[in-house]
Design an enzyme around this catalytic site. Structure first.
Site, mmCIF file in Angstrom:
data_model
loop_
_atom_site.group_PDB
_atom_site.id
_atom_site.type_symbol
_atom_site.label_atom_id
_atom_site.label_comp_id
_atom_site.label_asym_id
_atom_site.label_seq_id
_atom_site.Cartn_x
_atom_site.Cartn_y
_atom_site.Cartn_z
ATOM 1 N N ASP A 189 6.537 -7.360 -4.931
ATOM 2 C CA ASP A 189 6.040 -6.521 -6.010
ATOM 3 C C ASP A 189 4.670 -7.007 -6.476
ATOM 4 O OD1 ASP A 189 6.136 -4.505 -7.919
ATOM 5 O OD2 ASP A 189 6.860 -5.898 -9.426
ATOM 6 N N LYS A 231 3.749 -14.493 -8.607
ATOM 7 C CA LYS A 231 4.073 -14.608 -7.189
ATOM 8 C C LYS A 231 4.804 -15.903 -6.877
ATOM 9 C CE LYS A 231 3.662 -13.658 -2.739
ATOM 10 N NZ LYS A 231 3.695 -14.934 -2.106
#
Length: 270
Positions: free
Chosen positions: A227, A208
């Site tokens: 995602d 992330k």
DNA sequence: CACCAGGCTCCGA
DNA sequence: TCGGAGCATGGT
């Protein structure tokens, strides 16, 4: 470009609305105070035109995303006017390391303290600014401390930040950037998977933070942080849409979706 | 007092 | 490869 959305949507942490409609912030050693009405002035200044990414056709990207799914069209509509800033890579990396398992007001506070004058001997990096195009700008009084400065510190030195377990992460990142093990600028050209992997070498940087650094710090519009935190729920909320469908607008999609989710009663609950 | 925050590391299946 | 605890700190 919508100034408020762009500066306060969570992609950066150094801008504040100091009074209604008036925004003050810092980028690359420059400090600026600006209102929505003054946005045209930004376009005349080479530095801020680049920083606010005023030459990219966001409407076209939004239209492209809207075609993928009705919910995405809604999100793009909600986020209309957001530009992805061209922040400095090191500041973005550091900021998103500090953002992990944290919320925006506190992230801002930690970064404020990190940039406090003389805290680590940091000084204004742009003594003079030359022509200002009528903009209220000056050399930043609180520039972001460069990696070379932080690389010399120990975790105890960062105690005043009150950033908790993230201190050791920041220092590892600073040392890797400072000594060249993590060449951030090279990641602009590298294939996305390699760029991600390079960032994830840093202690405390996962997928992330890596993707956020690529998107916000290196303006890799093909990076797709969403995602990570939607993960497999992609199929649930955007059926039929694959991350690869976003193409060069992936980063923008992430920002639209994040803002939309935050606004819409958290319809993406875990 | 719990619970959580723009996650990640570490550990044990 | 996957899941869940723990992590520092501060806000609600």
């Amino acid at each position: 470009m919508d100034l408020r959305k762009t500066l306060l949507c969570g992609q950066c942490f150094r801008w504040r609305e100091v009074s209604p409609g008036v925004f003050t912030g810092t980028a690359a050693g420059r400090e600026l105070t600006v209102t929505q009405a003054e946005v045209p002035l930004l376009a005349a200044d080479p530095f801020w035109r680049n920083y606010f990414d005023l030459e990219t056709d966001y409407a076209a990207l939004a239209k492209q995303l809207a075609k993928l799914h009705p919910r995405l069209r809604e999100a793009a509509n909600y986020g209309r006017g957001i530009h992805i800033l061209r922040q400095e890579p090191w500041e973005a990396l550091c900021s998103f390391i500090l953002s992990q398992n944290n919320h925006i007001p506190r992230i801002q506070g930690i970064i404020d303290r990190l940039c406090e004058p003389n805290a680590w001997g940091t000084q204004p990096t742009v003594p003079t600014l030359g022509s200002t195009y009528g903009l209220r700008q000056r050399a930043a009084q609180r520039p972001f401390p460069p990696p070379e400065v932080l690389a010399e510190l120990q975790v105890e030195d960062l105690a005043g930040l009150r950033c908790g377990f993230r201190a050791k992460y920041v220092l590892d990142a600073a040392r890797r950037v400072a000594d060249g093990r993590l060449p951030l600028e090279e990641l602009r050209e590298a294939p996305l998977p390699q760029a991600r992997a390079a960032l994830m070498q840093v202690f405390g940087v996962g997928p992330k933070v890596a993707d956020c650094t690529l998107l916000y710090g290196l303006h890799r519009m093909d990076a797709f942080p969403v995602d990570v935190w939607i993960g497999r729920a992609m199929e649930r909320w955007f059926p039929g849409v694959q991350p690869t469908d976003f193409g060069a607008a992936a980063g923008l999609a992430q920002q639209y979706i994040f803002d939309y989710i935050r606004s819409s009663d958290k319809f993406l609950t875990k």
